[in-house]
Design an enzyme around this catalytic site. Structure first.
Site, PDB file in Angstrom:
ATOM      1  N   TYR A   1      44.995  43.367  47.436  1.00 36.46           N
ATOM      2  CA  TYR A   1      44.189  42.665  48.434  1.00 36.46           C
ATOM      3  C   TYR A   1      44.987  42.501  49.725  1.00 36.46           C
ATOM      4  O   TYR A   1      44.485  42.790  50.816  1.00 36.46           O
ATOM      5  CB  TYR A   1      43.780  41.300  47.890  1.00 36.46           C
ATOM      6  CG  TYR A   1      43.062  40.418  48.886  1.00 36.46           C
ATOM      7  CD1 TYR A   1      41.713  40.606  49.160  1.00 36.46           C
ATOM      8  CD2 TYR A   1      43.728  39.379  49.534  1.00 36.46           C
ATOM      9  CE1 TYR A   1      41.048  39.791  50.064  1.00 36.46           C
ATOM     10  CE2 TYR A   1      43.076  38.564  50.438  1.00 36.46           C
ATOM     11  CZ  TYR A   1      41.740  38.772  50.699  1.00 36.46           C
ATOM     12  OH  TYR A   1      41.087  37.967  51.598  1.00 36.46           O
TER      13      TYR A   1
ATOM     14  N   GLY B   1      28.439  40.722  54.114  1.00 33.83           N
ATOM     15  CA  GLY B   1      28.857  39.903  52.974  1.00 33.83           C
ATOM     16  C   GLY B   1      28.402  38.464  53.085  1.00 33.83           C
ATOM     17  O   GLY B   1      29.166  37.538  52.814  1.00 33.83           O
TER      18      GLY B   1
END
Length: 255
Positions: free
Chosen positions: A138, A8
């Site tokens: 999340y 990422g």
């Protein structure tokens, strides 16, 4: 210096980590689903890696060569009350934030174990230890990630592999602004959502997180958990001190 693979790395925290580590002289392998987004990074290798795809992970790890450190950073978030969040979104976050992180760790661990050294660094969040409303999926993915990371620390420590969990609070990376939101303006949870900024607290920069990650990598005896910034430290101390008999929230709600 270490050979570090970062997932990422195309934006936000991951990009800042790549720049910080390269500036400190480490060999950096930056990866992302879209490797063209890595073209301007001053790193040794830029590779395509989708943490949700077995073949992509295998190919990237093979191309990267020897890896001393994995920085598992790839992740996304969502904004929605648990009553109505699409379950497909919850599953997507777990595939990316949790299972994806484990998939890459599984890819690098055999070589680390055989070599007798290595370091797994998981970019988590204060939400891996406490919850914030409207960001529940999340938070749940990060709680699960921390359970996996701590288990890995126990299982792999015998083989010389270190594990660290980096826990920032709010980060001014743009991730919150990019998050899909599933909430009607006139819905029952809208007043709570409007307080989300105050609930998340003061933000640190991606560069601050990157410096903490780099310091952790360079620490010969890194701790398991590393809080990033004073706001995160305060929230985690408050959570630890709070009774377990009732839900914990770092600030009072007014809705």
């Amino acid at each position: 210096m270490s050979s570090v693979l970062i997932t990422g790395a195309s934006k936000g925290i991951g990009r800042a980590i790549a720049v910080e580590l390269a500036g400190r002289g480490h060999r950096v392998v930056a990866t992302a689903r879209r490797p063209e987004a890595l073209d301007d990074l001053p790193v040794d290798q830029r590779l395509r890696l989708d943490v949700t795809d077995d073949n992509s992970v295998r190919q990237a790890i093979h191309a990267a060569g020897d890896i001393d450190v994995l920085v598992s950073n790839a992740g996304e978030t969502v904004r929605a009350p648990l009553e109505s969040v699409p379950l497909a979104e919850v599953e997507r976050l777990f595939r990316l934030n949790t299972v994806g992180a484990l998939r890459v760790a599984q890819g690098v661990l055999p070589a680390m174990r055989a070599r007798g050294s290595g370091h797994l660094v998981f970019v988590s969040s204060v939400q891996g230890r406490l919850v914030l409303p409207m960001i529940g999926p999340y938070g749940a993915s990060k709680w699960a990630l921390e359970a996996l990371a701590e288990t890995l620390a126990i299982e792999t420590g015998h083989f010389g592999v270190k594990v660290s969990i980096v826990q920032p609070g709010a980060v001014s990376s743009g991730g919150a602004e990019r998050a899909p939101t599933f909430l009607a303006d006139d819905g029952p949870y809208a007043p709570l959502y409007r307080q989300l900024g105050a609930l998340r607290g003061e933000a640190v920069t991606p560069e601050e997180v990157a410096a903490s990650v780099a310091d952790t990598i360079e620490n010969p005896a890194p701790p398991l958990r590393v809080a990033v910034g004073a706001p995160a430290e305060r929230m985690l101390r408050a959570r630890k001190a709070a009774p377990e008999t009732e839900p914990f929230l770092a600030v009072d709600l007014d809705w």
